[in-house]
Design a protein around this motif. Sequence first.
Motif, PDB file in Angstrom:
ATOM      1  N   ARG B 204       0.758  -1.153   0.260  1.00 58.03           N
ATOM      2  CA  ARG B 204       0.212  -0.133   0.003  1.00 58.03           C
ATOM      3  C   ARG B 204       1.041   1.263   0.031  1.00 58.03           C
ATOM      4  O   ARG B 204       1.819   1.151   0.531  1.00 58.03           O
ATOM      5  CB  ARG B 204      -1.076  -0.020   1.344  1.00 58.03           C
ATOM      6  CG  ARG B 204      -1.973  -1.024   1.274  1.00 58.03           C
ATOM      7  CD  ARG B 204      -3.186  -0.816   2.229  1.00 58.03           C
ATOM      8  NE  ARG B 204      -2.948  -1.293   3.359  1.00 58.03           N
ATOM      9  CZ  ARG B 204      -3.715  -1.116   4.491  1.00 58.03           C
ATOM     10  NH1 ARG B 204      -5.038  -1.109   4.218  1.00 58.03           N
ATOM     11  NH2 ARG B 204      -3.196  -1.278   5.684  1.00 58.03           N
ATOM     12  N   GLY B 205       0.301   2.098  -0.637  1.00 56.31           N
ATOM     13  CA  GLY B 205       1.037   3.682  -0.675  1.00 56.31           C
ATOM     14  C   GLY B 205       0.678   4.154   0.595  1.00 56.31           C
ATOM     15  O   GLY B 205      -0.210   3.827   1.358  1.00 56.31           O
ATOM     16  N   LEU B 206       1.036   5.562   0.710  1.00 59.40           N
ATOM     17  CA  LEU B 206       0.636   6.576   1.850  1.00 59.40           C
ATOM     18  C   LEU B 206       0.630   7.714   1.491  1.00 59.40           C
ATOM     19  O   LEU B 206       1.532   8.275   0.911  1.00 59.40           O
ATOM     20  CB  LEU B 206       1.858   5.999   2.961  1.00 59.40           C
ATOM     21  CG  LEU B 206       1.806   6.650   4.298  1.00 59.40           C
ATOM     22  CD1 LEU B 206       0.609   6.170   5.121  1.00 59.40           C
ATOM     23  CD2 LEU B 206       3.012   6.767   5.116  1.00 59.40           C
ATOM     24  N   GLN B 341      -4.625   4.636  -7.120  1.00 58.20           N
ATOM     25  CA  GLN B 341      -4.902   5.743  -6.324  1.00 58.20           C
ATOM     26  C   GLN B 341      -3.819   6.816  -6.558  1.00 58.20           C
ATOM     27  O   GLN B 341      -2.775   6.396  -6.311  1.00 58.20           O
ATOM     28  CB  GLN B 341      -5.200   5.425  -5.095  1.00 58.20           C
ATOM     29  CG  GLN B 341      -6.549   4.948  -4.410  1.00 58.20           C
ATOM     30  CD  GLN B 341      -6.714   4.671  -3.175  1.00 58.20           C
ATOM     31  OE1 GLN B 341      -6.034   3.974  -2.589  1.00 58.20           O
ATOM     32  NE2 GLN B 341      -7.601   5.423  -2.501  1.00 58.20           N
ATOM     33  N   ASP B 342      -4.376   8.081  -6.806  1.00 56.92           N
ATOM     34  CA  ASP B 342      -3.371   9.239  -6.934  1.00 56.92           C
ATOM     35  C   ASP B 342      -3.204   9.888  -5.622  1.00 56.92           C
ATOM     36  O   ASP B 342      -4.192  10.623  -5.033  1.00 56.92           O
ATOM     37  CB  ASP B 342      -3.996  10.011  -7.918  1.00 56.92           C
ATOM     38  CG  ASP B 342      -3.089  11.414  -8.307  1.00 56.92           C
ATOM     39  OD1 ASP B 342      -2.073  11.454  -7.462  1.00 56.92           O
ATOM     40  OD2 ASP B 342      -3.232  12.214  -8.932  1.00 56.92           O
ATOM     41  N   PRO B 343      -2.016   9.751  -5.152  1.00 58.05           N
ATOM     42  CA  PRO B 343      -1.638  10.528  -3.616  1.00 58.05           C
ATOM     43  C   PRO B 343      -2.031  12.020  -3.690  1.00 58.05           C
ATOM     44  O   PRO B 343      -2.555  12.688  -2.788  1.00 58.05           O
ATOM     45  CB  PRO B 343      -0.302  10.443  -3.481  1.00 58.05           C
ATOM     46  CG  PRO B 343       0.231   9.155  -4.328  1.00 58.05           C
ATOM     47  CD  PRO B 343      -0.721   9.146  -5.542  1.00 58.05           C
ATOM     48  N   SER B 372       3.064   8.643  -1.410  1.00 58.16           N
ATOM     49  CA  SER B 372       3.430   7.649  -2.266  1.00 58.16           C
ATOM     50  C   SER B 372       2.489   6.911  -2.632  1.00 58.16           C
ATOM     51  O   SER B 372       1.645   6.519  -1.790  1.00 58.16           O
ATOM     52  CB  SER B 372       4.830   6.789  -1.737  1.00 58.16           C
ATOM     53  OG  SER B 372       4.309   5.984  -0.717  1.00 58.16           O
ATOM     54  N   PRO B 373       2.468   6.604  -3.996  1.00 56.43           N
ATOM     55  CA  PRO B 373       1.245   5.389  -4.456  1.00 56.43           C
ATOM     56  C   PRO B 373       1.682   4.109  -3.999  1.00 56.43           C
ATOM     57  O   PRO B 373       2.848   3.711  -3.571  1.00 56.43           O
ATOM     58  CB  PRO B 373       1.639   5.737  -5.929  1.00 56.43           C
ATOM     59  CG  PRO B 373       3.022   5.916  -6.254  1.00 56.43           C
ATOM     60  CD  PRO B 373       3.191   6.741  -5.257  1.00 56.43           C
TER      61      PRO B 373
END
Lengths: 461, 461
Positions: B204-206, B341-343, B372-373
Motif C-alpha cells: 500500500r502507498g501512503l 490511487q493518486d496520492p 507515495s502511490p
Amino acid sequence: MGFDARVGDILTHLDQGLDAALARLSDFLRIPSISTDPAHAGDVRRAAEWLAADLGALGFDVQIHDTPGHPMVTARSQPGDARPLLFYGHYDVQPVDPLELWNRPPFDPAIEDTPQGRVIRARGASDDKGQLMTFVEAFRAWKAVHGSLPSDLILLFEGEEESGSPSLRPFLKAHAGDLRADLAIICDTSRHADGRPAITTQLRGLVGQEVVVHAADRDLHSGSFGGLAANPIMILAQALAALKDDTGRVTLPGFYDGVGDLSPELARDWQALNFDAGDFLGRVGLSDPIGERGRTALEMVWNQPTAEINGIAGGYAGDGFKTVLPAVARAKVSFRLTGTQDPAAVRQAFQDHVRRFVPADCRIDFHDHGASPASVMDIADPAFGTAKQTLTQEWGQEAAFIGAGGSIPIAGDFKELLGMDSMLIGFARDDDRIHSPNEKYDVESFAKGARSWARILAALR
Amino acid sequence: MGFDARVGDILTHLDQGLDAALARLSDFLRIPSISTDPAHAGDVRRAAEWLAADLGALGFDVQIHDTPGHPMVTARSQPGDARPLLFYGHYDVQPVDPLELWNRPPFDPAIEDTPQGRVIRARGASDDKGQLMTFVEAFRAWKAVHGSLPSDLILLFEGEEESGSPSLRPFLKAHAGDLRADLAIICDTSRHADGRPAITTQLRGLVGQEVVVHAADRDLHSGSFGGLAANPIMILAQALAALKDDTGRVTLPGFYDGVGDLSPELARDWQALNFDAGDFLGRVGLSDPIGERGRTALEMVWNQPTAEINGIAGGYAGDGFKTVLPAVARAKVSFRLTGTQDPAAVRQAFQDHVRRFVPADCRIDFHDHGASPASVMDIADPAFGTAKQTLTQEWGQEAAFIGAGGSIPIAGDFKELLGMDSMLIGFARDDDRIHSPNEKYDVESFAKGARSWARILAALR
C-alpha cells in the motif's frame, strides 16, 4: 423595608471617609494572602486576623475558624426582627507570577491616575479584597450614622477561594445552623461591559466528564493493522462529532429537559444591554456565534446549555509523523447546564451516547469531574427588584439582571447546603486584570460600591 | 531460464558449507553498524568494507560510494546476455536499547538451540544482515560450482535503511544509468505467518497529512464563551468523523478511483493462506475487523485503502479538568493507498473535505507528510511465476503471492526512479524480534533462504 431618611447621611459619611477607606483597603492589600502558596499560609492567617480585628472593632461578634486549610472568618450583628442576610467575600488572592510584568510591587498598593480614571493598583484590589471592603465600609458608615450595626447580618469571608475552596463545603455543612439566612449576597462579580450595574440572577451549571477509549492492548503499526483494527481516535471523533446536529443543538436524548426560554422580563433586560457579539468575539479573533440558530448571543452563553470538548489526546501529535494506530484515545468533555437540567441525567445520557460508538472489542472508561446544576435565582423575591432599583439610583444607569455563562460554585453550595438563593452584585470591571499582572480596582467601583451597599441595606432594613 | 542440472550441486555445496556460512554471518554481525547513532559511523563503514571485501573476493566488481550519510556498496557481475537483475539489501542495523533486556551481548552472535529450532541470535541477524547474506551465499555456491558468477547481476547494499534512507533517492538518481535493471529483488520481508514462503506483490502507498485548526487567538474560558465561540476540537472531530460512513467506506469524493478488486489468482492465493483475523487481532487484544463490510480481513489490510487518524491533540488532556475552550486543535491523518490511487488527488480531496467543516472565522493549516502511490507488481512477469514455483519446491509448502499493508519505500523508489518492479522475497519470521531485544534469525531461514536464491537464480539464468 422602604426608604430610610438617614441613607443620605450614610452616603455623605462614605464620601467624606473615602481617603480613610482607601487607606484601610491599602493596609489589607499589603498582606500577601496567596492561598495556593504554602509559604504564604502565615500571611493568609494575618489577613484573616486583620479582617477580624476590623469587624470586631465595628461591633460584630467575630470568630476565626480553623480548617484543614486556611481560616474562615465569620461575623454576626445583633439579632433583631429583620430578614437574615449572609454576606460572602474572600480575603485570599491569586499568585503574582510573572512578577516582571508588574509595573509596581503587587503588594505595595498605590492610587494611580489613569486615562480611564483613578484606580487602586495591587494584587487583590479587585478580586476580592476591594469588593469585600465595599461591604465593610457600608457597615462602618451605617454604624457611624445609626450608632449601631444593621441587625441580622451574617458575614462569611473565606481564605481559600483562589485555591478551589477545599474547606468550604465541609464548613458550610458543619455550621449550617449558624449560617443559614434568607438570602446570600455575594460581591465577587463585575458590572456589565458598558459599566452599568448588574445583578447576576442565573449561572450555568457544569458536568465534567473524561472519556477514555481503549482499543488494542498496544500501539499498532497502521500499515499492518490499518483498515482492520479499531482506531480509538476515530471512535472518539465519531462519538463527539455526533453530540451536535447541523443546527448546533445537542443531540443527547432528554438533554433539553428543564431548559426554559427566557422570561419576558429578562429578555427585555438582556436586549437592553446591546450586547455586540461581533465585538465580543472580535476581541479574541473570532466573529461568528456558533450556538443554536435563532438564539441571541447572550442566550447562547447565559441561557442555553452547551456541549464542549475541552481536551483531546491520542496517538502521536508531536513533530513529524508516526504511522501509529494508537491503543488509547481520551477526551475531556463538559456540559454547561441551564434551568433545571439534571447533571446526573446529562452525564448518563452522554455515557450512553458514547457507548453506542464503541465496538464490542473495545473498552471505555469514564472519569467523572464534578456535577452541579444551574443556579437560577428567584427574582420574584422583592430583594432583587429593590436592589435593582437602588443600583439604578446610585449609578445613574439602568441596572440589569444578567446571567453568567460560568459557574460560581459558592452560589450552588449556598443553595444546596443552606437552602438559600444568592444575589450576586459586584462592581469590578472587565479590564481589572484579575489573576494577571497589574490588577487594579477603579476608585469609582470602590466608592460607589460601598454607597450601593449602603442604599441596598437601607432599603432592606 | 529453465532447469539447470547443476542446481543440485549448488544446493549440496550450500548444505555442506552451512557452518562456514554461519561463521561468516557471525563475523558480519559482530560489526555494530547502527546507522542512527553517529558514534557508530565508523562501524557502519567497517560493515560496508567487510561486505565489499567479501564480494570482491567472489569476483564482483565492487565499489564503495561515499554519500552525505553512510556509504552505498554496489557490485556487478560480468555482463552477458541474461536479464539484468538488481539485488537489494541493507547492512545497517537498529539500535540495541534497552540493552538490559538482551540475554546476551547484541553484537556477540551465537547459535542457540530453542524449542522452535536452531537460531542465530544477534542484532541484525534477521534485519537485514542474515537475509542479505542469503544472496551472497547463493552467489558464492554458484561460483564454486560454475567457476564464475551468474552474469548481469547488480547488487546494491545500503547503510541507512534503519535511519530513513536519506541518501538513497539522490544516489539512485545520480547512478540511474548504472543501476537500472529489469527487475529488483529485495530480501527484507518475512515468510507468511504459517511459515510458507511468500512473494510480496503489492504494497500500500501512503499519504500523510497534518491538519491544524485555529479558532480564537487564545485559549478561552468555556463558561464565558462556551456555546458562542467556535471550538476547534469539535470542528476537527466533525471533519474526521465524516471521513467514513456507516459501512466503513471512506467518503472522500473520488477516493476509490483506481482501487481494484482482487484478481481471481490473488484471491485464490490469499484464500489459501487461511488467515484467521480473530487470531491475528486476538494477539493485540482485539477481535473484530472494522473494514468495509463484505471484504475479507486480508483485503482490508492489503487491497483496500484506509483513512486513519494517527494522532490528535487539543486543549487540556492532562490530569484533572480545565474548562478551556482551546485556540487550536491538530490531528495527523494518513491514507493507505492501493491500486492506482493518486496520492495528490487524495490529499486534495481530504483538504477540500476538512475545509467544508471550518467556519469562516476560523483558519486551517495543512502540513504535508509524504505521498507515495501503492506498489503493484506485474505478476504476469514470468519471473514471479518461476520464483513461486521454485520456492514451493524448496520449502515443500505452496508459496503464495501476498500483499503488505505498509509501504516499503525502496520498492516505490525503484519504480519511480529506475522504472522497475520489485520482487520482494524474504525468509524472516514474525517472531524474529527485529528492532527489539534478542533479535534472532532461524538457521532454517538462513539455510533454506540461500538455497531458495540458488534455485531462483538457476531458473532465471
